[in-house]
Design a protein around this motif. Structure first.
Motif, mmCIF file in Angstrom:
data_model
loop_
_atom_site.group_PDB
_atom_site.id
_atom_site.type_symbol
_atom_site.label_atom_id
_atom_site.label_comp_id
_atom_site.label_asym_id
_atom_site.label_seq_id
_atom_site.Cartn_x
_atom_site.Cartn_y
_atom_site.Cartn_z
ATOM 1 N N ARG A 51 0.812 -1.220 0.000
ATOM 2 C CA ARG A 51 0.000 0.000 0.000
ATOM 3 C C ARG A 51 0.844 1.268 0.000
ATOM 4 O O ARG A 51 0.774 2.105 0.890
ATOM 5 C CB ARG A 51 -0.960 -0.003 1.191
ATOM 6 N N GLN A 52 1.625 1.393 -1.033
ATOM 7 C CA GLN A 52 2.470 2.570 -1.206
ATOM 8 C C GLN A 52 1.640 3.665 -1.878
ATOM 9 O O GLN A 52 1.659 3.833 -3.096
ATOM 10 C CB GLN A 52 3.706 2.212 -2.037
ATOM 11 N N SER A 53 0.920 4.427 -1.068
ATOM 12 C CA SER A 53 -0.098 5.335 -1.587
ATOM 13 C C SER A 53 0.468 6.496 -2.401
ATOM 14 O O SER A 53 -0.248 7.100 -3.192
ATOM 15 C CB SER A 53 -0.947 5.885 -0.442
ATOM 16 N N ASP A 54 1.738 6.843 -2.207
ATOM 17 C CA ASP A 54 2.318 7.989 -2.916
ATOM 18 C C ASP A 54 3.199 7.589 -4.098
ATOM 19 O O ASP A 54 3.905 8.429 -4.659
ATOM 20 C CB ASP A 54 3.150 8.843 -1.955
ATOM 21 N N THR A 55 3.161 6.330 -4.480
ATOM 22 C CA THR A 55 4.063 5.825 -5.507
ATOM 23 C C THR A 55 3.446 5.924 -6.898
ATOM 24 O O THR A 55 2.296 5.550 -7.111
ATOM 25 C CB THR A 55 4.411 4.352 -5.233
ATOM 26 N N SER A 56 4.226 6.460 -7.848
ATOM 27 C CA SER A 56 3.825 6.405 -9.249
ATOM 28 C C SER A 56 4.926 5.691 -10.030
ATOM 29 O O SER A 56 6.069 5.599 -9.588
ATOM 30 C CB SER A 56 3.579 7.805 -9.825
ATOM 31 N N THR A 57 4.547 5.178 -11.180
ATOM 32 C CA THR A 57 5.472 4.440 -12.037
ATOM 33 C C THR A 57 5.699 5.224 -13.324
ATOM 34 O O THR A 57 4.738 5.669 -13.956
ATOM 35 C CB THR A 57 4.895 3.050 -12.376
ATOM 36 N N VAL A 58 6.958 5.388 -13.701
ATOM 37 C CA VAL A 58 7.313 6.108 -14.927
ATOM 38 C C VAL A 58 7.991 5.129 -15.876
ATOM 39 O O VAL A 58 8.912 4.401 -15.483
ATOM 40 C CB VAL A 58 8.253 7.295 -14.635
ATOM 41 N N THR A 59 7.521 5.104 -17.120
ATOM 42 C CA THR A 59 8.150 4.284 -18.154
ATOM 43 C C THR A 59 8.466 5.165 -19.356
ATOM 44 O O THR A 59 7.753 6.137 -19.639
ATOM 45 C CB THR A 59 7.247 3.121 -18.592
ATOM 46 N N VAL A 60 9.541 4.814 -20.066
ATOM 47 C CA VAL A 60 9.990 5.570 -21.235
ATOM 48 C C VAL A 60 10.176 4.608 -22.402
ATOM 49 O O VAL A 60 10.837 3.570 -22.256
ATOM 50 C CB VAL A 60 11.317 6.304 -20.943
ATOM 51 N N SER A 61 9.594 4.960 -23.540
ATOM 52 C CA SER A 61 9.746 4.171 -24.765
ATOM 53 C C SER A 61 10.231 5.100 -25.873
ATOM 54 O O SER A 61 9.628 6.156 -26.093
ATOM 55 C CB SER A 61 8.414 3.530 -25.163
ATOM 56 N N ALA A 62 11.300 4.716 -26.549
ATOM 57 C CA ALA A 62 11.902 5.596 -27.558
ATOM 58 C C ALA A 62 12.155 4.831 -28.849
ATOM 59 O O ALA A 62 12.488 3.646 -28.828
ATOM 60 C CB ALA A 62 13.212 6.178 -27.036
ATOM 61 N N ARG A 63 11.995 5.541 -29.955
ATOM 62 C CA ARG A 63 12.247 4.976 -31.279
ATOM 63 C C ARG A 63 13.050 5.986 -32.104
ATOM 64 O O ARG A 63 12.932 7.195 -31.924
ATOM 65 C CB ARG A 63 10.935 4.669 -32.006
ATOM 66 N N GLY A 64 13.855 5.488 -33.037
ATOM 67 C CA GLY A 64 14.555 6.321 -33.994
ATOM 68 C C GLY A 64 15.504 7.311 -33.341
ATOM 69 O O GLY A 64 16.215 6.983 -32.388
ATOM 70 N N ALA A 65 15.504 8.534 -33.857
ATOM 71 C CA ALA A 65 16.455 9.553 -33.393
ATOM 72 C C ALA A 65 16.265 9.879 -31.918
ATOM 73 O O ALA A 65 17.236 10.246 -31.238
ATOM 74 C CB ALA A 65 16.305 10.819 -34.233
ATOM 75 N N LEU A 66 15.045 9.741 -31.404
ATOM 76 C CA LEU A 66 14.797 10.074 -30.003
ATOM 77 C C LEU A 66 15.227 8.960 -29.052
ATOM 78 O O LEU A 66 15.104 9.100 -27.833
ATOM 79 C CB LEU A 66 13.334 10.454 -29.779
ATOM 80 N N ALA A 67 15.755 7.873 -29.597
ATOM 81 C CA ALA A 67 16.409 6.874 -28.753
ATOM 82 C C ALA A 67 17.840 7.276 -28.441
ATOM 83 O O ALA A 67 18.466 6.724 -27.536
ATOM 84 C CB ALA A 67 16.390 5.501 -29.435
ATOM 85 N N ASP A 68 18.357 8.259 -29.184
ATOM 86 C CA ASP A 68 19.692 8.783 -28.910
ATOM 87 C C ASP A 68 19.678 9.490 -27.555
ATOM 88 O O ASP A 68 18.798 10.321 -27.299
ATOM 89 C CB ASP A 68 20.096 9.779 -30.001
#
Length: 201
Positions: free
Chosen positions: A163-180
């Motif tokens: 019950r971690q009430s203040d926890t959020s999860t962040v994910t990042v997905s990158a393709r092409g030039a923005l994977a640099d």
């Protein structure tokens, strides 16, 4: 395939019986149908083509106003979304930030939230959702790069177990030039600026 509301209602009745409740008591009589209606909305993206909103593109060079179209990154921040975790069938909700480097084509800004809505309206995990959004945009446009950042709160984390009430999860997905790493860092700084501004307001 349309959601089978009648079957969901019957299964919800069985679930209420399984937890020791009386599905015929006044407060629960309408619950099976309410759950069926809610699930029809939550899972309305199953079997739907998420790329369809991106099918109407605008040519950068030959569009109606070529002098006003972007030469750099296009970013849409703070797209609200909600989905259902496929592990516990509990909701998770948050914000999506989408950036892409246009090639010859751009789309109306309203198309990007529609892609998120379709893909989120399925049993999901956040990591896959971000990858699917990035793949759909990269596969439908001639974008030189795509970046998708999802920041969400999961009820399977906030309401059960630790019950971690203040926890959020962040994910990042990158393709092409923005994977640099360098180019990705520049766009991530814009996402961070949005989050900082929201926290200050």
């Amino acid at each position: 395939m349309a959601v089978d509301r009648e079957r969901i209602a019957a299964l919800t009745r069985e679930l209420l019986l399984a937890v020791g409740e009386d599905p015929d008591r006044p407060g629960l009589r309408q619950t099976p149908q309410r759950v069926a209606d809610a699930y029809a909305e939550f899972f309305s993206g199953v079997g739907v083509d998420a790329a369809e909103p991106l099918s109407h593109t605008i040519s950068v060079a030959h569009g109606p106003a070529p002098d006003t179209l972007p030469s750099g990154v296009v970013m849409l921040r703070d797209i609200r979304f909600r989905s259902v975790c496929e592990h516990h069938l509990l909701p998770f909700a948050g914000r999506a930030h989408i950036a892409y480097l246009p090639g010859e084509q751009v789309v109306g800004l309203g198309a990007l939230p529609k892609v998120v809505d379709v893909l989120a309206a399925r049993p999901q995990v956040q990591e896959r959702l971000g990858e699917q959004i990035a793949d759909t945009i990269a596969g439908s446009l001639d974008a030189r790069g795509v970046l998708v950042v999802l920041d969400a709160v999961h009820q399977c984390v906030t309401m059960r177990g630790g019950r971690q009430s203040d926890t959020s999860t962040v994910t990042v997905s990158a393709r092409g030039a923005l994977a640099d790493p360098v180019q990705r860092a520049e766009v991530m700084a814009l996402v961070g600026a949005a989050s900082a501004g929201e926290a200050a307001s």
